[in-house]
Design an enzyme around this catalytic site. Sequence first.
Site, PDB file in Angstrom:
ATOM      1  N   SER A  50       0.995  -1.212   0.086  1.00 37.79           N
ATOM      2  CA  SER A  50      -0.131  -0.189   0.115  1.00 37.79           C
ATOM      3  C   SER A  50       1.089   1.293  -0.006  1.00 37.79           C
ATOM      4  O   SER A  50       2.047   1.162   0.190  1.00 37.79           O
ATOM      5  CB  SER A  50      -0.722   0.017   1.293  1.00 37.79           C
ATOM      6  OG  SER A  50      -0.019   0.217   2.467  1.00 37.79           O
ATOM      7  N   ASP A  83      -1.038  -1.422  -4.109  1.00 39.46           N
ATOM      8  CA  ASP A  83      -2.108  -1.511  -3.478  1.00 39.46           C
ATOM      9  C   ASP A  83      -2.969  -0.527  -3.220  1.00 39.46           C
ATOM     10  O   ASP A  83      -2.260   0.351  -2.452  1.00 39.46           O
ATOM     11  CB  ASP A  83      -2.074  -2.652  -2.471  1.00 39.46           C
ATOM     12  CG  ASP A  83      -3.484  -3.016  -2.086  1.00 39.46           C
ATOM     13  OD1 ASP A  83      -4.317  -3.374  -2.576  1.00 39.46           O
ATOM     14  OD2 ASP A  83      -3.595  -3.367  -0.596  1.00 39.46           O
ATOM     15  N   HIS A 190     -11.972  -4.866   4.643  1.00 40.36           N
ATOM     16  CA  HIS A 190     -10.567  -4.860   4.857  1.00 40.36           C
ATOM     17  C   HIS A 190     -10.655  -5.115   6.566  1.00 40.36           C
ATOM     18  O   HIS A 190     -11.561  -4.774   7.289  1.00 40.36           O
ATOM     19  CB  HIS A 190     -10.034  -3.700   4.730  1.00 40.36           C
ATOM     20  CG  HIS A 190      -9.764  -3.399   3.135  1.00 40.36           C
ATOM     21  ND1 HIS A 190     -10.215  -2.344   2.468  1.00 40.36           N
ATOM     22  CD2 HIS A 190      -9.120  -4.176   2.377  1.00 40.36           C
ATOM     23  CE1 HIS A 190      -9.955  -2.401   1.238  1.00 40.36           C
ATOM     24  NE2 HIS A 190      -9.303  -3.378   1.170  1.00 40.36           N
ATOM     25  N   GLY A 191      -9.580  -5.586   7.135  1.00 44.56           N
ATOM     26  CA  GLY A 191      -9.277  -5.804   8.516  1.00 44.56           C
ATOM     27  C   GLY A 191      -9.760  -6.821   9.286  1.00 44.56           C
ATOM     28  O   GLY A 191     -10.147  -7.717   8.354  1.00 44.56           O
ATOM     29  N   SER A 224      -8.811 -11.959   3.844  1.00 45.26           N
ATOM     30  CA  SER A 224      -8.344 -12.694   4.869  1.00 45.26           C
ATOM     31  C   SER A 224      -9.345 -13.653   5.403  1.00 45.26           C
ATOM     32  O   SER A 224     -10.669 -13.164   5.855  1.00 45.26           O
ATOM     33  CB  SER A 224      -7.778 -11.815   6.096  1.00 45.26           C
ATOM     34  OG  SER A 224      -6.419 -11.335   5.478  1.00 45.26           O
ATOM     35  N   ASN A 304      -6.479 -10.590  -2.182  1.00 48.72           N
ATOM     36  CA  ASN A 304      -5.863  -9.909  -1.712  1.00 48.72           C
ATOM     37  C   ASN A 304      -5.859 -10.049  -0.050  1.00 48.72           C
ATOM     38  O   ASN A 304      -6.885 -10.390   0.452  1.00 48.72           O
ATOM     39  CB  ASN A 304      -6.378  -8.617  -1.657  1.00 48.72           C
ATOM     40  CG  ASN A 304      -5.879  -7.794  -2.992  1.00 48.72           C
ATOM     41  OD1 ASN A 304      -5.514  -8.231  -3.539  1.00 48.72           O
ATOM     42  ND2 ASN A 304      -6.056  -6.532  -2.750  1.00 48.72           N
ATOM     43  N   ARG A 310      -0.656 -10.174   9.221  1.00 47.90           N
ATOM     44  CA  ARG A 310      -0.472  -9.308  10.215  1.00 47.90           C
ATOM     45  C   ARG A 310      -0.508  -9.925  11.587  1.00 47.90           C
ATOM     46  O   ARG A 310      -0.010  -9.920  12.612  1.00 47.90           O
ATOM     47  CB  ARG A 310      -1.205  -8.149  10.407  1.00 47.90           C
ATOM     48  CG  ARG A 310      -1.190  -7.143   9.227  1.00 47.90           C
ATOM     49  CD  ARG A 310      -2.358  -5.892   9.008  1.00 47.90           C
ATOM     50  NE  ARG A 310      -1.935  -5.028   7.979  1.00 47.90           N
ATOM     51  CZ  ARG A 310      -2.473  -3.753   7.980  1.00 47.90           C
ATOM     52  NH1 ARG A 310      -3.415  -3.380   8.689  1.00 47.90           N
ATOM     53  NH2 ARG A 310      -2.376  -3.041   7.034  1.00 47.90           N
TER      54      ARG A 310
HETATM   55  P1  13P Z   1      -7.533  -8.012   4.213  1.00 49.06           P
HETATM   56  O1  13P Z   1      -7.683  -6.940   5.410  1.00 49.06           O
HETATM   57  O2  13P Z   1      -8.875  -9.067   4.453  1.00 49.06           O
HETATM   58  O3  13P Z   1      -6.279  -9.023   4.558  1.00 49.06           O
HETATM   59  O4  13P Z   1      -7.726  -7.481   3.126  1.00 49.06           O
HETATM   60  C1  13P Z   1      -6.526  -7.112   2.352  1.00 49.06           C
HETATM   61  C2  13P Z   1      -6.767  -6.374   1.003  1.00 49.06           C
HETATM   62  O5  13P Z   1      -7.668  -6.245   0.621  1.00 49.06           O
HETATM   63  C3  13P Z   1      -5.419  -5.466   0.593  1.00 49.06           C
HETATM   64  O6  13P Z   1      -6.031  -4.711  -0.404  1.00 49.06           O
HETATM   65  O1  G3H Z   2      -6.299  -2.695   1.916  1.00 49.06           O
HETATM   66  C1  G3H Z   2      -5.361  -2.103   2.670  1.00 49.06           C
HETATM   67  C2  G3H Z   2      -4.362  -2.859   3.041  1.00 49.06           C
HETATM   68  O2  G3H Z   2      -4.737  -3.830   3.847  1.00 49.06           O
HETATM   69  C3  G3H Z   2      -3.072  -1.960   3.613  1.00 49.06           C
HETATM   70  O3  G3H Z   2      -3.304  -1.280   4.708  1.00 49.06           O
HETATM   71  O4  G3H Z   2      -2.653   1.093   4.267  1.00 49.06           O
HETATM   72  O5  G3H Z   2      -2.566  -0.066   6.419  1.00 49.06           O
HETATM   73  O6  G3H Z   2      -0.898  -0.796   4.600  1.00 49.06           O
HETATM   74  P1  G3H Z   2      -2.411  -0.066   4.923  1.00 49.06           P
HETATM   75 ZN    ZN Z   3      -7.937  -3.953  -0.448  1.00 51.26          ZN
END
Ligand code: 13P
Ligand code: G3H
Ligand code: ZN
Length: 375
Positions: A50, A83, A190-191, A224, A304, A310
């Site tokens: 990212s 990303d 996400h997360g 995830s 992704n 993490r």
């Molecule tokens: P997760 O938070 O489910 O791992 O997704 C990551 C993601 O989409 C990064 O672009």
């Molecule tokens: O989709 C986002 C990714 O999980 C990256 O997260 O901006 O905290 O690196 P980040």
């Molecule tokens: Zn994403």
Amino acid sequence: MALASLKQILDEAAKGGYGVGAFNVNNMEQIQGIFKAAQELESPLIIQASFNAVKYAGLKFLQHLMKAATETYPDVPVALHLDHGPDFDRCKTCIELGFTSVMIDGSLDYSSKEKKKPARSFEDNVAVTKQVVDYSHQFGVSVEGELGTLGGIEDEASAQKVMLTDPEQANAFVEQTGVDALAVAIGTSHGAYKFKEKPIIDIERVKVIHEKIPHTPLVMHGSSSVPMELTEKLNTFIVVSKGKDDEGGPYIDFLGKKYYIDQDYSIARDMVYDLFFKNRLKKTMGVPIESIQMGIRNGVRKINVDTDGRLMVTTAILEVLCSQPEKFDPRDYLEPSREAIYNMVKGKILAFGSAGRSKDYKPKSLKRMKKVYEK
Ligand code: 13P
Ligand code: G3H
Ligand code: ZN
């Protein structure tokens, strides 16, 4: 060196009917663990950062770490991918750094100061995505776009409002922008906190989108699995409970050991309790592997994964530091974190079906990809 474009990796995956994991990285151990797994299982790979990761590691550091990995593992066809590129300029910066692929996330307005970002209009999304596509293709660099918005609470790529991808719009979006891959919103986020009880993922929508744009590989963000064994294990390292018994009065149980405290210290006790107990991971569910596999059967080619990595890293580090508190050499806990990532990625490669596929094709240079786009 087997640097490949995202387009080639995903088109090959479409031919073979499998998915390729796109793993987020921020540091050397993550990169090494991921590459080692791909090499061992002979899998193509997408390694992604990212812009926050790029900022964290430093532009040059991340570029050279990735480059070192491609030189160390020359048999792994790999796309270096940005990303959630927030705007044209930052995509351009990464292309100049040597990324073979970028995502322009035109679905959200990243210039907003709010933590959760407002959605952009379809027209604005098309405009910025097309600008990035036109620029990137001149260098043979592939582009992923996004239509629809994902929720999530921990990162910048979270929308104020979740909007699932409209299949009709997907068709128009691909035609008007020329993207090489399309990220779709189908209920994932996400997360770590995706679903409370039951995952609801709109695979039917993936199917319809794939029917509308069969030649565009689909991307599943927020993939995830957040395995319960992992969150439970992680919680065991930080749980503090308080109690009272006949022997010595009130105590704090920290990592299985009782620390008796005087009543006068109740404020300190509550502070310690809040510090550890309140920060525990709450009960949560991620995306089941079976849902991802159903997605793969219906056109998903890029998956992704960031959060699982993490969680793996943090659990591995806590395990060392809590069981061997005398350790202070970073190698003692970073090595297990590298091993944890390696094991996780191996599992995902096997589940997504990309194992044994790295020798199916020879990576095309960006120069050759440039010619492909010129045609
Ligand atoms: P997760 O938070 O489910 O791992 O997704 C990551 C993601 O989409 C990064 O672009
Ligand atoms: O989709 C986002 C990714 O999980 C990256 O997260 O901006 O905290 O690196 P980040
Ligand atoms: Zn994403």
